[in-house]
Design a protein around this motif. Structure first.
Motif, mmCIF file in Angstrom:
data_model
loop_
_atom_site.group_PDB
_atom_site.id
_atom_site.type_symbol
_atom_site.label_atom_id
_atom_site.label_comp_id
_atom_site.label_asym_id
_atom_site.label_seq_id
_atom_site.Cartn_x
_atom_site.Cartn_y
_atom_site.Cartn_z
ATOM 1 N N GLY A 1 0.831 -1.191 0.000
ATOM 2 C CA GLY A 1 0.000 0.000 0.000
ATOM 3 C C GLY A 1 0.867 1.242 0.000
ATOM 4 O O GLY A 1 1.871 1.296 -0.712
ATOM 5 N N SER A 2 0.487 2.209 0.807
ATOM 6 C CA SER A 2 1.176 3.496 0.821
ATOM 7 C C SER A 2 2.171 3.560 1.966
ATOM 8 O O SER A 2 1.930 3.025 3.042
ATOM 9 C CB SER A 2 0.146 4.615 0.992
ATOM 10 N N ASN B 1 1.780 4.503 5.416
ATOM 11 C CA ASN B 1 1.035 5.751 5.289
ATOM 12 C C ASN B 1 1.940 6.970 5.470
ATOM 13 O O ASN B 1 2.926 7.105 4.767
ATOM 14 C CB ASN B 1 -0.155 5.742 6.230
ATOM 15 N N TRP C 1 4.219 6.099 -1.929
ATOM 16 C CA TRP C 1 2.794 6.226 -2.261
ATOM 17 C C TRP C 1 2.730 6.265 -3.789
ATOM 18 O O TRP C 1 3.615 6.800 -4.451
ATOM 19 C CB TRP C 1 2.223 7.534 -1.711
ATOM 20 N N GLU C 2 1.676 5.692 -4.354
ATOM 21 C CA GLU C 2 1.591 5.632 -5.815
ATOM 22 C C GLU C 2 1.621 7.021 -6.446
ATOM 23 O O GLU C 2 2.140 7.193 -7.542
ATOM 24 C CB GLU C 2 0.351 4.824 -6.232
ATOM 25 N N HIS C 3 1.133 8.046 -5.726
ATOM 26 C CA HIS C 3 1.124 9.385 -6.323
ATOM 27 C C HIS C 3 2.549 9.885 -6.589
ATOM 28 O O HIS C 3 2.744 10.771 -7.405
ATOM 29 C CB HIS C 3 0.349 10.399 -5.466
ATOM 30 N N PHE D 1 -7.512 6.757 4.711
ATOM 31 C CA PHE D 1 -6.205 7.378 4.520
ATOM 32 C C PHE D 1 -5.252 6.359 3.920
ATOM 33 O O PHE D 1 -5.171 5.220 4.366
ATOM 34 C CB PHE D 1 -5.678 7.887 5.858
ATOM 35 N N GLY D 2 -4.516 6.765 2.892
ATOM 36 C CA GLY D 2 -3.603 5.830 2.240
ATOM 37 C C GLY D 2 -4.383 4.909 1.319
ATOM 38 O O GLY D 2 -5.388 5.305 0.734
ATOM 39 N N SER D 3 -3.938 3.669 1.192
ATOM 40 C CA SER D 3 -4.561 2.723 0.261
ATOM 41 C C SER D 3 -5.666 1.948 0.950
ATOM 42 O O SER D 3 -5.589 1.674 2.145
ATOM 43 C CB SER D 3 -3.505 1.746 -0.256
ATOM 44 N N ASN E 1 -5.396 -1.101 2.786
ATOM 45 C CA ASN E 1 -4.607 -1.926 1.872
ATOM 46 C C ASN E 1 -5.506 -2.926 1.129
ATOM 47 O O ASN E 1 -6.427 -2.508 0.446
ATOM 48 C CB ASN E 1 -3.468 -2.592 2.629
ATOM 49 N N TRP F 1 -7.215 2.761 -3.813
ATOM 50 C CA TRP F 1 -5.771 2.854 -4.010
ATOM 51 C C TRP F 1 -5.566 3.889 -5.122
ATOM 52 O O TRP F 1 -6.361 3.983 -6.062
ATOM 53 C CB TRP F 1 -5.197 1.516 -4.477
ATOM 54 N N GLU F 2 -4.467 4.638 -5.052
ATOM 55 C CA GLU F 2 -4.232 5.676 -6.059
ATOM 56 C C GLU F 2 -4.155 5.097 -7.467
ATOM 57 O O GLU F 2 -4.544 5.747 -8.432
ATOM 58 C CB GLU F 2 -2.979 6.483 -5.702
ATOM 59 N N TYR G 1 -5.418 7.491 -10.435
ATOM 60 C CA TYR G 1 -4.453 8.583 -10.532
ATOM 61 C C TYR G 1 -4.243 9.094 -11.945
ATOM 62 O O TYR G 1 -4.100 10.296 -12.163
ATOM 63 C CB TYR G 1 -3.112 8.215 -9.895
#
Lengths: 224, 217
Positions: A147-148, A169, A187-189, B130-132, B152, B174-175, B179
């Motif tokens: 994940g992030s 995160n 993070w994917e961004h 928040f986050g994925s 996640n 998820w981004e 995105y």
């Protein structure tokens, strides 16, 4: 006054002495980068850098300031439940601000790239046998973040040693008791527009734009 | 028996302009495929776990049915495989103007007040994860509907989840899910999502849940 929520705007506008400075609250600000958004090309695109700074990091800053304003209000009212409820937002957005603040200084135009030297290089070579081995270890750890999250090179003051760790995160490295030296946002961004799903390619490319001088300076400061 | 990538019931460009073609292509052939490859690799030496099937594998996450050394890879990749397989089925071309069945609409009204209230709550869960992670509409043990989000590749089937629901509708936040088209504008993606919901499938998922079953993939 940008991007404040209704409650915050109302506080600032209603006759009382309620602006940030008089409340003794620090407002956090988006930093200025020492390079143009396009300076890290072709390794990180100007498009990503502009979004990353002006949208993602800016949102953390705004949300952090908001959360802190609400926290101060709650504290004034003795509203412990509200203060506790705000902890998540402060951690997410405060961590996001801290992490990105460090990250921008960890990067440099490839034209100005210099490899690591001095005590930092010595410690890396002692602990990982070579700079290449370190980069492989760091990239592998960062690629493995689910994940992030972030990959970090941190300094352990007690052990006078370096550590490669990852965090989820926007959890800041301080939560692990280490001093941040070098952080890489996974993070994917941070990479998707350029590298899509191929995070390992981003993690190979980023070594071309690491500002090792900044990392050395952070180690020096940490040892004081 | 190894898990395989399910085919979509629509072309990659079918969700335009709400979800872009490139995202669908990469999401399906790269992200989802990677979860499948990883969970197959992990379970190669554990055929009895693989033969559980993907639903029961997810239901075992966090229990001692799964050996400690496999716990994380199964949670992330077994979760990822179920989540995405479920997700592709609740999406359809925006021209498919179907809607919730009478029974589902009644349940939505009873649990949330109205369809609009459902959307507001679901969108909030999706925005504030928040986050994925994922946002879910599902059936609670007491038969009412509820909304939750998971981090996640967790899902409400897993014992480790905060809320245990039988999923009826889900949204990947998820981004990588948005995105390329929406960048940081997740709320815009979430709003657009409602144009491509496959209500026929969601209705079927609801019916399965009413009957005490997990929707089949």
């Amino acid at each position: 006054m940008m991007a404040l929520n209704f409650a915050a705007r109302r506080l600032l506008c209603n006759g009382e002495s309620s602006n940030f400075a008089l409340r003794g609250i620090t407002t956090f600000k988006l930093p200025e980068l020492s390079y143009d958004f396009g300076a890290l090309e072709p390794f990180i695109s100007g498009k990503i850098m502009e979004l990353h700074v002006t949208k993602h990091h800016a949102a953390y800053v705004n949300n952090l300031n908001n959360a802190l304003l609400q926290h101060a209000e709650a504290e004034k009212m003795g509203d412990i439940a509200k203060m506790i409820a705000l902890q998540g937002a402060i951690k997410f957005n405060g961590g996001g601000h801290v992490n990105h603040d460090i990250f921008w200084t960890n990067l440099i135009s490839p034209k100005d790239f210099r490899p690591p030297s001095g005590e930092l290089l010595q410690k890396i070579e002692t602990q990982w046998k070579s700079l290449e081995n370190f980069k492989v270890a760091f990239s592998a750890a960062s690629a493995g973040v689910q994940g992030s999250g972030w990959g970090w090179l941190g300094y352990n003051k007690n052990m006078d040693s370096l550590e490669v760790v990852t965090l989820p995160n926007q959890d800041p490295l301080s939560t692990m008791g280490l001093v941040p030296l070098l952080g890489v946002d996974v993070w994917e961004h941070a990479y998707y527009l350029d590298y899509k799903n191929v995070r390992p390619d981003y993690l190979k490319a980023i070594w071309n734009v690491v500002n090792w001088k900044n990392v050395e300076e952070r180690l020096t400061a940490a040892k004081k | 028996m190894a898990f395989t990538l399910p085919a979509l019931t629509f072309e990659y460009q079918a969700l335009e302009p709400y979800v872009d073609t490139t995202t669908m292509q990469i999401h399906h052939t790269k992200h989802h495929q990677t979860y499948i490859t990883n969970v197959n690799n992990a379970l190669e030496k554990f055929p009895e776990l693989a033969s559980l099937g993907i639903v029961d594998l997810n239901k075992a996450v966090g229990t001692d049915k799964i050996p400690k050394e496999l716990a994380t890879v199964v949670r992330n990749n077994g979760g990822g495989h179920w989540n995405h397989s479920f997700f592709w089925k609740v999406l359809t071309a925006p021209t498919n103007s179907n809607g919730p069945s009478a029974e589902l609409k009644a349940a939505i009204d009873a649990s949330f007040g109205s369809m609009d209230d459902l959307k507001t709550k679901f969108n909030a869960a999706a925005t504030t994860r928040f986050g994925s992670g994922w946002a879910w509409l599902g059936m609670k043990p007491d038969g009412t509907l509820g909304i939750t989000s998971t981090p996640n590749q967790d899902n409400p089937l897993m014992p480790v989840a905060d809320d245990h629901l039988v999923p009826i509708l889900g949204l990947d936040v998820w981004e990588h899910a948005y995105y390329l088209k929406y960048q940081n504008r997740r709320p815009e993606y979430i709003a657009a999502f409602w144009n491509v919901v496959n209500w026929e499938q969601v209705n079927a998922n609801f019916t399965a849940a009413v009957g005490g079953a997990v929707p089949s993939l």
